[in-house]
Design a protein around this motif. Structure first.
Motif, PDB file in Angstrom:
ATOM      1  N   LEU B  36      -2.721  20.986  18.047  1.00 17.45           N
ATOM      2  CA  LEU B  36      -2.720  22.050  17.035  1.00 17.45           C
ATOM      3  C   LEU B  36      -1.335  22.214  16.422  1.00 17.45           C
ATOM      4  CD1 LEU B  36      -4.886  25.103  18.072  1.00 17.45           C
ATOM      5  CD2 LEU B  36      -5.186  23.517  16.166  1.00 17.45           C
ATOM      6  N   GLU B  37      -0.339  22.138  17.290  1.00 21.34           N
ATOM      7  CA  GLU B  37       1.040  22.231  16.826  1.00 21.34           C
ATOM      8  C   GLU B  37       1.321  21.103  15.830  1.00 21.34           C
ATOM      9  OE1 GLU B  37       4.975  21.738  19.341  1.00 21.34           O
ATOM     10  OE2 GLU B  37       3.615  23.221  20.219  1.00 21.34           O
ATOM     11  N   TRP B  38       0.871  19.910  16.185  1.00 19.26           N
ATOM     12  CA  TRP B  38       1.044  18.766  15.281  1.00 19.26           C
ATOM     13  C   TRP B  38       0.308  19.020  13.965  1.00 19.26           C
ATOM     14  CZ3 TRP B  38      -3.010  15.797  13.390  1.00 19.26           C
ATOM     15  CH2 TRP B  38      -2.619  14.722  12.576  1.00 19.26           C
ATOM     16  N   TRP B  39      -0.901  19.545  14.052  1.00 21.07           N
ATOM     17  CA  TRP B  39      -1.708  19.756  12.854  1.00 21.07           C
ATOM     18  C   TRP B  39      -1.006  20.737  11.900  1.00 21.07           C
ATOM     19  CZ3 TRP B  39      -5.687  17.669  10.342  1.00 21.07           C
ATOM     20  CH2 TRP B  39      -6.226  18.394   9.278  1.00 21.07           C
ATOM     21  N   VAL B  40      -0.502  21.834  12.469  1.00 24.56           N
ATOM     22  CA  VAL B  40       0.165  22.835  11.639  1.00 24.56           C
ATOM     23  C   VAL B  40       1.457  22.251  11.067  1.00 24.56           C
ATOM     24  CG1 VAL B  40       1.326  25.079  11.708  1.00 24.56           C
ATOM     25  CG2 VAL B  40      -0.875  24.761  12.853  1.00 24.56           C
ATOM     26  N   ASP B  41       2.136  21.462  11.876  1.00 19.42           N
ATOM     27  CA  ASP B  41       3.395  20.837  11.491  1.00 19.42           C
ATOM     28  C   ASP B  41       3.232  19.748  10.450  1.00 19.42           C
ATOM     29  OD1 ASP B  41       5.787  21.638  12.461  1.00 19.42           O
ATOM     30  OD2 ASP B  41       6.152  19.749  13.542  1.00 19.42           O
ATOM     31  N   GLN B 155     -11.424  17.345   3.977  1.00 13.82           N
ATOM     32  CA  GLN B 155     -12.482  16.786   4.825  1.00 13.82           C
ATOM     33  C   GLN B 155     -12.018  15.478   5.474  1.00 13.82           C
ATOM     34  OE1 GLN B 155     -16.119  18.011   5.050  1.00 13.82           O
ATOM     35  NE2 GLN B 155     -15.448  17.020   6.917  1.00 13.82           N
ATOM     36  N   VAL B 156     -11.441  14.631   4.646  1.00 10.77           N
ATOM     37  CA  VAL B 156     -10.920  13.363   5.177  1.00 10.77           C
ATOM     38  C   VAL B 156      -9.871  13.661   6.235  1.00 10.77           C
ATOM     39  CG1 VAL B 156      -9.552  11.311   4.608  1.00 10.77           C
ATOM     40  CG2 VAL B 156     -11.433  12.009   3.107  1.00 10.77           C
ATOM     41  N   ASN B 157      -8.985  14.613   5.967  1.00 10.72           N
ATOM     42  CA  ASN B 157      -7.914  14.928   6.917  1.00 10.72           C
ATOM     43  C   ASN B 157      -8.454  15.419   8.253  1.00 10.72           C
ATOM     44  OD1 ASN B 157      -5.589  16.233   4.396  1.00 10.72           O
ATOM     45  ND2 ASN B 157      -6.018  14.147   5.039  1.00 10.72           N
ATOM     46  N   VAL B 158      -9.372  16.391   8.234  1.00 13.39           N
ATOM     47  CA  VAL B 158      -9.847  16.902   9.532  1.00 13.39           C
ATOM     48  C   VAL B 158     -10.622  15.818  10.290  1.00 13.39           C
ATOM     49  CG1 VAL B 158      -9.880  19.360   8.982  1.00 13.39           C
ATOM     50  CG2 VAL B 158     -11.924  17.992   8.536  1.00 13.39           C
ATOM     51  N   GLU B 159     -11.292  14.947   9.543  1.00  8.20           N
ATOM     52  CA  GLU B 159     -12.038  13.901  10.262  1.00  8.20           C
ATOM     53  C   GLU B 159     -11.124  12.816  10.807  1.00  8.20           C
ATOM     54  OE1 GLU B 159     -16.424  14.612   8.301  1.00  8.20           O
ATOM     55  OE2 GLU B 159     -15.314  12.818   7.713  1.00  8.20           O
ATOM     56  N   GLU B 160     -10.032  12.528  10.104  1.00  4.19           N
ATOM     57  CA  GLU B 160      -9.055  11.606  10.697  1.00  4.19           C
ATOM     58  C   GLU B 160      -8.496  12.240  11.965  1.00  4.19           C
ATOM     59  OE1 GLU B 160      -8.953   8.686   9.832  1.00  4.19           O
ATOM     60  OE2 GLU B 160      -9.352   8.494   7.692  1.00  4.19           O
ATOM     61  N   GLY B 161      -8.313  13.556  11.895  1.00  2.73           N
ATOM     62  CA  GLY B 161      -7.886  14.278  13.097  1.00  2.73           C
ATOM     63  C   GLY B 161      -8.898  14.110  14.221  1.00  2.73           C
ATOM     64  N   ALA B 183      -1.376   9.258  24.962  1.00  2.97           N
ATOM     65  CA  ALA B 183      -1.974  10.296  24.129  1.00  2.97           C
ATOM     66  C   ALA B 183      -0.897  11.234  23.567  1.00  2.97           C
ATOM     67  CB  ALA B 183      -3.005  11.095  24.935  1.00  2.97           C
ATOM     68  N   GLU B 184       0.108  11.506  24.375  1.00  3.94           N
ATOM     69  CA  GLU B 184       1.200  12.358  23.894  1.00  3.94           C
ATOM     70  C   GLU B 184       2.032  11.616  22.859  1.00  3.94           C
ATOM     71  OE1 GLU B 184       2.942  15.058  26.479  1.00  3.94           O
ATOM     72  OE2 GLU B 184       0.824  15.600  26.738  1.00  3.94           O
ATOM     73  N   GLU B 185       2.247  10.335  23.113  1.00  6.89           N
ATOM     74  CA  GLU B 185       3.038   9.531  22.174  1.00  6.89           C
ATOM     75  C   GLU B 185       2.400   9.516  20.783  1.00  6.89           C
ATOM     76  OE1 GLU B 185       6.069   7.863  22.165  1.00  6.89           O
ATOM     77  OE2 GLU B 185       6.241   9.219  23.860  1.00  6.89           O
ATOM     78  N   LEU B 186       1.076   9.540  20.760  1.00  4.50           N
ATOM     79  CA  LEU B 186       0.378   9.511  19.470  1.00  4.50           C
ATOM     80  C   LEU B 186       0.763  10.704  18.615  1.00  4.50           C
ATOM     81  CD1 LEU B 186      -3.180   8.342  20.538  1.00  4.50           C
ATOM     82  CD2 LEU B 186      -1.563   7.098  19.127  1.00  4.50           C
ATOM     83  N   LEU B 187       1.096  11.822  19.284  1.00  6.91           N
ATOM     84  CA  LEU B 187       1.495  13.006  18.526  1.00  6.91           C
ATOM     85  C   LEU B 187       2.982  13.008  18.221  1.00  6.91           C
ATOM     86  CD1 LEU B 187      -0.542  15.816  20.306  1.00  6.91           C
ATOM     87  CD2 LEU B 187      -1.044  14.653  18.171  1.00  6.91           C
ATOM     88  N   ARG B 188       3.734  12.175  18.932  1.00  9.36           N
ATOM     89  CA  ARG B 188       5.183  12.181  18.732  1.00  9.36           C
ATOM     90  C   ARG B 188       5.630  11.260  17.617  1.00  9.36           C
ATOM     91  NH1 ARG B 188       6.388  11.560  24.450  1.00  9.36           N
ATOM     92  NH2 ARG B 188       5.611  13.555  25.191  1.00  9.36           N
TER      93      ARG B 188
END
Lengths: 250, 488
Positions: B36-41, B155-161, B183-188
């Motif tokens: 979520l932090e990544w998404w908002v960021d 829509q594309v963005n949330v689905e890529e998420g 999994a953490e690296e994917l967000l970093r």
């Protein structure tokens, strides 16, 4: 007990050549094991004790010289203390459980060094397993030798670099399964070479030259059928097809 | 609850029995706040009037079932409250590994230890592209040509998420400790970041404008589709099922791209016709109509097509051969191909540059899997281009959009370093450089597009450079207010 271990090693080496990975475990009371070590150390001048310690030393050296993958599992109820801890130090990898298994009657496993780890049980390179493990890092050897007598849990043992991996019970089964399956898929000869090299870093002695890594050097690996045979790794390399290995260890 | 029904009782909708898998639930719950932090960021950033995108109500579809029809429902959702779920296509009873050395053996339900590293790498690379595209597209809402298009973008963005979730599920469920670390690296990692870039080149390029976005969703998401199709064949059943469901969503992304480019082409061709301009190269006059000239669209197309071809990797690849032979990654439509599915003795013709010309050279089929997937991809791309050209011919304007030659502007593989024109002529480097502005978008193009694209925030209105769609989406008319500012 030493005799049983020696027998098991020789039996598996001679009669079970396709069993390429050994899982080494212990079971017993931690304090009794520590007392046993203390007894041996306080009577080293007695001829019988001397023979016992030498026999332990020879048996552990046999383990070092075994062309099998060795993983030590340090689980609840185990007694990797003193000379039995040498088994973990001799192994290619050691796995220690953080905490205990659900429903286990035992508490979390303990890893403990004694005076036996700091001198009498040298390897074929004439160094202790601790010195070999931390080869070239005298301060690290001094640091772990200061831990003699202290019961270490998985996190502490892992921080002290005395075990390779520490996993909790949630990961334990899966990580072990994957590690064992992965290991079993490699070329047995390449593993023999790699393991012999990693077990004996540092200076050569006459024993290591004869029994150690030099006998399993790359020229030997490359001339084996598993490498240069028609279905070997070198022939199959780059084709996308996996080599067919003869699973027998030497 | 049957295994395939979707469970909405946990934070994460799923059909993998999450509520009963404490280990996975714990891992995912630890990961969720970081996501979520990544998404908002790094997710969509900008405002409609004074309201940030993240607070707007968006008419989004949410996956609610894994059945073929009726798998999604539409509703107004604030993006951070979107229910990213873990959904796998239903398990096929008695599925066997369809190709490679293990062909015919039962599909793996757990990771085979021998292939752990290879499999993890495949999943991490696929996973890395999902958040990367969200990062690339985060500013586009600021210049959306309509609420309809803004909705499609989100829509594309949330689905890529959600696709990132799908890959993270696999890593956390099946790969133990290092899976969680990956999994953490994917967000970093961050798209375009110097120190921590995304893994693949095309995902570090900017998506600066809407033409790029549509071309990206048409070309690059189509590569995603090809890769998913290949992974959907996997002998590792959870990966196969995950990818099969992702493909259902991916189709919409390509629809957005194909229709988006088509609507831009249509707007241009119709504006030219109405103004009586015949020459597609009469750039100044065409641009003064507030539309994008066709040669510029062609240059952008050249760029996106060539960058995407690089994503297929080297034509001849041992990694691809290993992945196929091990049963981890198949071919496009593997099960309908008529051969032995093991490829031990067959060959495949790969286009190469030999003795001054492009020729087909037969190479062992196992090693040529990347080339084959790329060839399938190029065929798959042709359809949309044909439709775009129809918009042009309908207006009587003479111009044809074409896919450039596969050797044009390549950085990876067989044609790396060759100076090739879009038509496939090999020329010297200096000449190629002097003509770069004919082949690829220029700084002038960028400035023009940047000035052209302004946010449109009246429901039912569209920017001059894009035609309205034929119909709305999610049962709503074109003029529907797809993105709404909540009443305060």
């Amino acid at each position: 007990m030493t005799r049983s271990l020696d027998d098991a090693i020789l039996h598996l080496r001679t009669n079970e050549r396709e069993i390429g990975t050994w899982l080494l475990k212990t079971q017993g009371d931690v304090d009794v094991t520590a007392d046993h070590d203390a007894f041996l150390l306080s009577h080293v001048d007695h001829w019988a004790v001397r023979e016992i310690v030498l026999y332990i030393k020879r048996t552990l050296r046999r383990l070092d010289q075994t062309s099998r993958t060795t993983f030590t599992l340090i689980e609840p109820g185990s007694c990797f203390v003193g000379w039995l801890a040498e088994i973990a130090l001799a192994a290619d990898r050691s796995y220690m459980l953080e905490g205990t298994f659900e429903g286990s009657e035992h508490t979390e496993p303990i890893f403990q060094l004694t005076g036996m780890n700091a001198g009498p049980l040298t390897m074929d390179n004439h160094l202790t397993r601790l010195t070999t493990r931390f080869w070239g890092r005298d301060d690290a050897v001094a640091r772990v030798e200061s831990l003699v007598g202290e019961p270490l849990d998985a996190v502490e043992a892992s921080d002290a670099e005395l075990v390779t991996f520490a996993y909790d019970d949630i990961d334990w089964d899966d990580e072990l399964r994957l590690a064992i399956e992965e290991r079993a898929s490699f070329s047995p000869d390449a593993l023999t070479g790699m393991e012999a090299n990693l077990r004996f870093p540092g200076p050569e002695t006459m024993e290591t030259k004869i029994f150690g890594r030099l006998t399993a050097w790359q020229n030997w690996i490359f001339t084996r059928p598993n490498a240069s045979g028609s279905d070997g790794a070198l022939q199959r390399y780059g084709t996308g097809r996996r080599p067919d290995f003869d699973r027998k260890r030497t | 609850m049957t295994i395939d029904s979707v469970d909405y009782s946990t934070l994460m909708p799923n059909n993998v029995g999450l509520a009963d898998d404490q280990k996975l639930l714990r891992a995912l719950e630890r990961w969720y706040p970081k996501y979520l932090e990544w998404w908002v960021d790094m997710g969509p950033s900008g405002f409609i009037h004074e309201t940030p995108f993240q607070e707007a109500d968006v008419w989004l579809r949410t996956a609610v079932s894994v059945e073929q029809d009726g798998w999604a429902k539409f509703d107004f959702v604030k993006m951070p409250e979107y229910r990213w779920g873990i959904l796998l296509a239903p398990q096929e009873e008695g599925r066997t590994i369809p190709f490679g050395e293990h062909k015919g053996e039962p599909a793996w339900q757990e990771v085979p230890g021998a292939y752990r590293a290879m499999l993890r790498r495949l999943i991490v690379i696929q996973g890395d592209t999902e958040p990367a595209s969200v990062e690339q597209q985060r500013f586009l809402g600021r210049t959306a040509p309509s609420f309809y298009d803004m909705r499609n973008l989100f829509q594309v963005n949330v689905e890529e998420g959600r696709h990132l979730w799908a890959m993270v599920y696999l890593l956390q469920r099946y790969f133990g400790k290092d899976g969680r670390e990956e999994a953490e690296e994917l967000l970093r990692r961050r798209s375009g970041d110097e120190d921590r870039p995304r893994m693949l080149g095309a995902f570090n390029e900017e998506t600066p404008d809407w033409l790029s976005f549509f071309l990206f969703t048409y070309f690059t998401d189509r590569d995603g589709k090809m890769q998913l199709e290949a992974l959907a064949q996997s002998g590792f059943d959870p990966l196969s099922r995950t990818c099969r469901f992702m493909l259902a969503e991916e189709a919409h992304h390509m629809f957005v791209g194909a229709t988006g480019v088509g609507r831009i082409v249509k707007a241009t061709a119709e504006a030219m016709r109405d103004a009586g301009i015949d020459d597609p190269y009469d750039t100044e006059r065409i641009r003064s109509l507030g539309v994008i000239d066709l040669p510029l669209i062609q240059r952008k197309l050249n760029l996106h097509f060539s960058l995407t071809l690089d994503l297929f990797g080297a034509e001849e690849s041992t990694n691809a051969a290993n992945a196929f032979n091990s049963g981890l990654k198949g071919r496009y439509h593997e099960t309908v191909i008529d051969d032995d599915h093991q490829l031990l003795d067959s060959t495949y013709p790969v286009t190469k540059y030999v003795d001054g010309e492009f020729r087909h050279v037969d190479v062992p089929a196992l090693n040529a899997l990347n080339a084959r997937l790329r060839d399938d991809y190029v065929d798959d791309c042709a359809g949309g281009v044909k439709r775009w050209n129809r918009y042009i011919t309908e207006t009587g304007v003479e111009f044809e959009l074409t896919l450039p030659h596969v050797a044009f502007h390549r950085q990876i593989g067989e044609f790396n370093g060759l100076a090739v024109t879009p038509e496939g002529g090999v020329i010297d480097e200096a000449t190629w450089e002097s003509r770069r502005g004919d082949y690829l978008p220029t700084e002038g193009d960028r400035v023009f597009i940047e000035e052209l694209m302004q946010q449109v925030t009246t429901p039912g209105e569209f920017a001059s450079w894009i035609a309205p769609p034929q119909k709305g989406i999610g049962g709503q008319p074109v003029e529907f207010e797809y993105v709404q500012i909540p009443n305060t």
